[in-house]
Design a protein around this motif. Structure first.
Motif, PDB file in Angstrom:
ATOM      1  N   HIS A  24       3.940  12.893 -17.911  1.00  7.70           N
ATOM      2  CA  HIS A  24       4.347  11.739 -17.102  1.00  7.70           C
ATOM      3  C   HIS A  24       3.628  11.751 -15.755  1.00  7.70           C
ATOM      4  O   HIS A  24       3.135  10.732 -15.299  1.00  7.70           O
ATOM      5  CB  HIS A  24       5.869  11.760 -16.906  1.00  7.70           C
ATOM      6  N   THR A  25       3.530  12.911 -15.121  1.00  4.63           N
ATOM      7  CA  THR A  25       2.843  13.030 -13.839  1.00  4.63           C
ATOM      8  C   THR A  25       1.359  12.723 -14.005  1.00  4.63           C
ATOM      9  O   THR A  25       0.778  12.018 -13.204  1.00  4.63           O
ATOM     10  CB  THR A  25       3.016  14.447 -13.247  1.00  4.63           C
ATOM     11  N   HIS A  26       0.786  13.251 -15.094  1.00 11.45           N
ATOM     12  CA  HIS A  26      -0.633  12.984 -15.334  1.00 11.45           C
ATOM     13  C   HIS A  26      -0.867  11.486 -15.543  1.00 11.45           C
ATOM     14  O   HIS A  26      -1.818  10.918 -15.037  1.00 11.45           O
ATOM     15  CB  HIS A  26      -1.121  13.790 -16.538  1.00 11.45           C
ATOM     16  N   SER A  27       0.035  10.859 -16.279  1.00  7.48           N
ATOM     17  CA  SER A  27      -0.078   9.420 -16.517  1.00  7.48           C
ATOM     18  C   SER A  27       0.071   8.644 -15.214  1.00  7.48           C
ATOM     19  O   SER A  27      -0.625   7.668 -14.978  1.00  7.48           O
ATOM     20  CB  SER A  27       0.986   8.974 -17.517  1.00  7.48           C
ATOM     21  N   GLY A  28       0.996   9.090 -14.345  1.00  7.82           N
ATOM     22  CA  GLY A  28       1.184   8.453 -13.035  1.00  7.82           C
ATOM     23  C   GLY A  28      -0.057   8.588 -12.176  1.00  7.82           C
ATOM     24  O   GLY A  28      -0.460   7.654 -11.496  1.00  7.82           O
ATOM     25  N   GLN A  29      -0.674   9.769 -12.201  1.00  9.36           N
ATOM     26  CA  GLN A  29      -1.906   9.986 -11.434  1.00  9.36           C
ATOM     27  C   GLN A  29      -3.028   9.107 -11.984  1.00  9.36           C
ATOM     28  O   GLN A  29      -3.809   8.561 -11.236  1.00  9.36           O
ATOM     29  CB  GLN A  29      -2.328  11.462 -11.478  1.00  9.36           C
ATOM     30  N   SER A  30      -3.090   8.968 -13.304  1.00  6.78           N
ATOM     31  CA  SER A  30      -4.127   8.141 -13.908  1.00  6.78           C
ATOM     32  C   SER A  30      -3.973   6.673 -13.501  1.00  6.78           C
ATOM     33  O   SER A  30      -4.943   6.002 -13.191  1.00  6.78           O
ATOM     34  CB  SER A  30      -4.072   8.280 -15.425  1.00  6.78           C
ATOM     35  N   ALA A  31      -2.717   6.193 -13.486  1.00 12.23           N
ATOM     36  CA  ALA A  31      -2.467   4.809 -13.081  1.00 12.23           C
ATOM     37  C   ALA A  31      -2.841   4.601 -11.616  1.00 12.23           C
ATOM     38  O   ALA A  31      -3.433   3.582 -11.261  1.00 12.23           O
ATOM     39  CB  ALA A  31      -0.999   4.445 -13.308  1.00 12.23           C
ATOM     40  N   LYS A  32      -2.522   5.578 -10.777  1.00 11.51           N
ATOM     41  CA  LYS A  32      -2.890   5.480  -9.355  1.00 11.51           C
ATOM     42  C   LYS A  32      -4.398   5.489  -9.192  1.00 11.51           C
ATOM     43  O   LYS A  32      -4.940   4.748  -8.371  1.00 11.51           O
ATOM     44  CB  LYS A  32      -2.269   6.621  -8.557  1.00 11.51           C
ATOM     45  N   GLN A  33      -5.067   6.318  -9.974  1.00 10.53           N
ATOM     46  CA  GLN A  33      -6.520   6.391  -9.906  1.00 10.53           C
ATOM     47  C   GLN A  33      -7.140   5.065 -10.336  1.00 10.53           C
ATOM     48  O   GLN A  33      -8.094   4.596  -9.727  1.00 10.53           O
ATOM     49  CB  GLN A  33      -7.041   7.540 -10.778  1.00 10.53           C
ATOM     50  N   GLU A  34      -6.578   4.445 -11.389  1.00  8.11           N
ATOM     51  CA  GLU A  34      -7.085   3.156 -11.847  1.00  8.11           C
ATOM     52  C   GLU A  34      -6.892   2.077 -10.789  1.00  8.11           C
ATOM     53  O   GLU A  34      -7.776   1.250 -10.581  1.00  8.11           O
ATOM     54  CB  GLU A  34      -6.388   2.751 -13.153  1.00  8.11           C
ATOM     55  N   TRP A  35      -5.734   2.085 -10.125  1.00  7.54           N
ATOM     56  CA  TRP A  35      -5.494   1.118  -9.041  1.00  7.54           C
ATOM     57  C   TRP A  35      -6.484   1.335  -7.908  1.00  7.54           C
ATOM     58  O   TRP A  35      -7.040   0.383  -7.354  1.00  7.54           O
ATOM     59  CB  TRP A  35      -4.073   1.265  -8.492  1.00  7.54           C
ATOM     60  N   ALA A  36      -6.702   2.597  -7.543  1.00  5.38           N
ATOM     61  CA  ALA A  36      -7.626   2.897  -6.452  1.00  5.38           C
ATOM     62  C   ALA A  36      -9.035   2.434  -6.798  1.00  5.38           C
ATOM     63  O   ALA A  36      -9.726   1.829  -5.973  1.00  5.38           O
ATOM     64  CB  ALA A  36      -7.611   4.395  -6.150  1.00  5.38           C
ATOM     65  N   THR A  37      -9.458   2.700  -8.027  1.00 11.22           N
ATOM     66  CA  THR A  37     -10.784   2.263  -8.460  1.00 11.22           C
ATOM     67  C   THR A  37     -10.875   0.744  -8.465  1.00 11.22           C
ATOM     68  O   THR A  37     -11.856   0.162  -7.997  1.00 11.22           O
ATOM     69  CB  THR A  37     -11.091   2.817  -9.860  1.00 11.22           C
ATOM     70  N   GLY A  38      -9.827   0.095  -8.965  1.00 15.32           N
ATOM     71  CA  GLY A  38      -9.809  -1.364  -9.001  1.00 15.32           C
ATOM     72  C   GLY A  38      -9.871  -1.984  -7.618  1.00 15.32           C
ATOM     73  O   GLY A  38     -10.582  -2.969  -7.393  1.00 15.32           O
ATOM     74  N   LEU A  39      -9.143  -1.409  -6.669  1.00 15.00           N
ATOM     75  CA  LEU A  39      -9.167  -1.938  -5.296  1.00 15.00           C
ATOM     76  C   LEU A  39     -10.528  -1.740  -4.640  1.00 15.00           C
ATOM     77  O   LEU A  39     -11.001  -2.608  -3.908  1.00 15.00           O
ATOM     78  CB  LEU A  39      -8.074  -1.288  -4.452  1.00 15.00           C
ATOM     79  N   THR A  40     -11.161  -0.618  -4.920  1.00 19.00           N
ATOM     80  CA  THR A  40     -12.485  -0.369  -4.351  1.00 19.00           C
ATOM     81  C   THR A  40     -13.510  -1.348  -4.933  1.00 19.00           C
ATOM     82  O   THR A  40     -14.336  -1.896  -4.203  1.00 19.00           O
ATOM     83  CB  THR A  40     -12.922   1.085  -4.598  1.00 19.00           C
ATOM     84  N   VAL A  41     -13.437  -1.591  -6.227  1.00 16.19           N
ATOM     85  CA  VAL A  41     -14.352  -2.554  -6.854  1.00 16.19           C
ATOM     86  C   VAL A  41     -14.067  -3.960  -6.318  1.00 16.19           C
ATOM     87  O   VAL A  41     -14.996  -4.723  -6.022  1.00 16.19           O
ATOM     88  CB  VAL A  41     -14.237  -2.505  -8.399  1.00 16.19           C
ATOM     89  N   PHE A  42     -12.783  -4.308  -6.173  1.00 17.59           N
ATOM     90  CA  PHE A  42     -12.405  -5.605  -5.598  1.00 17.59           C
ATOM     91  C   PHE A  42     -13.022  -5.762  -4.210  1.00 17.59           C
ATOM     92  O   PHE A  42     -13.637  -6.776  -3.891  1.00 17.59           O
ATOM     93  CB  PHE A  42     -10.883  -5.722  -5.509  1.00 17.59           C
ATOM     94  N   ALA A  43     -12.858  -4.730  -3.373  1.00 12.74           N
ATOM     95  CA  ALA A  43     -13.406  -4.782  -2.017  1.00 12.74           C
ATOM     96  C   ALA A  43     -14.928  -4.909  -2.046  1.00 12.74           C
ATOM     97  O   ALA A  43     -15.507  -5.660  -1.258  1.00 12.74           O
ATOM     98  CB  ALA A  43     -12.983  -3.542  -1.226  1.00 12.74           C
ATOM     99  N   ALA A  44     -15.582  -4.191  -2.948  1.00 12.71           N
ATOM    100  CA  ALA A  44     -17.045  -4.236  -3.030  1.00 12.71           C
ATOM    101  C   ALA A  44     -17.526  -5.635  -3.425  1.00 12.71           C
ATOM    102  O   ALA A  44     -18.449  -6.175  -2.803  1.00 12.71           O
ATOM    103  CB  ALA A  44     -17.549  -3.204  -4.046  1.00 12.71           C
ATOM    104  N   VAL A  45     -16.879  -6.214  -4.422  1.00 16.92           N
ATOM    105  CA  VAL A  45     -17.290  -7.542  -4.883  1.00 16.92           C
ATOM    106  C   VAL A  45     -17.015  -8.587  -3.801  1.00 16.92           C
ATOM    107  O   VAL A  45     -17.859  -9.445  -3.519  1.00 16.92           O
ATOM    108  CB  VAL A  45     -16.579  -7.904  -6.211  1.00 16.92           C
ATOM    109  N   MET A  46     -15.843  -8.511  -3.186  1.00 17.67           N
ATOM    110  CA  MET A  46     -15.499  -9.482  -2.144  1.00 17.67           C
ATOM    111  C   MET A  46     -16.415  -9.327  -0.929  1.00 17.67           C
ATOM    112  O   MET A  46     -16.831 -10.320  -0.333  1.00 17.67           O
ATOM    113  CB  MET A  46     -14.032  -9.351  -1.744  1.00 17.67           C
TER     114      MET A  46
END
Length: 138
Positions: A5-27
């Motif tokens: 569960h913790t690993h899955s939570g970390q993975s979801a946080k990592q995906e959000w972080a990556t998504g926000l960085t890509v969003f910022a880069a594109v914008m």
């Protein structure tokens, strides 16, 4: 079971972080391209912009054109660094987005609706770059 569960939570946080960085880069890339085009418009044909005779921060429109052109070019370059998740690009991206906000605020009377849109988009860029902690975690 708890470790999964913790690993899955970390993975979801990592995906959000990556998504926000890509969003910022594109914008930031889009803000940069649009600012370059705005700068070219001001340099090539400054009668496109509204003239405000008694504005406190009045610059020659050619001056505003160069400011937007340079900020836009820097934003495009920094967006490439953001896609590589470079720390320098995150810090520089926040600084460039902040400068875009200031430049658009100061040139508000010349192109008001567009300036407000650019200020809002730049605010989202700053948020997306600041919400992700070092190492890519939320």
């Amino acid at each position: 079971m708890m470790a999964t569960h913790t690993h899955s939570g970390q993975s979801a946080k990592q995906e959000w972080a990556t998504g926000l960085t890509v969003f910022a880069a594109v914008m930031l890339f889009l803000v940069g391209v649009l600012d370059v085009l705005r700068g070219i418009m001001a340099l090539a044909k400054d009668d496109v912009f509204v003239s405000t005779p008694d504005y406190v921060f009045q610059f020659d429109l050619t001056g505003w054109g160069w400011i937007h052109l340079v900020l836009g070019a820097l934003a495009v370059l920094v967006s490439a660094g953001l896609l590589k998740t470079a720390t320098w690009a995150r810090v520089t991206g926040v600084a460039i987005a902040g400068l875009v906000i200031i430049a658009n605020f100061l040139s508000l009377p010349y192109y008001p609706v567009w300036s407000v849109i650019m200020i809002a988009i730049s605010g989202f860029i700053i948020w997306a770059l600041c919400v992700v902690r070092h190492g890519g975690n939320l």
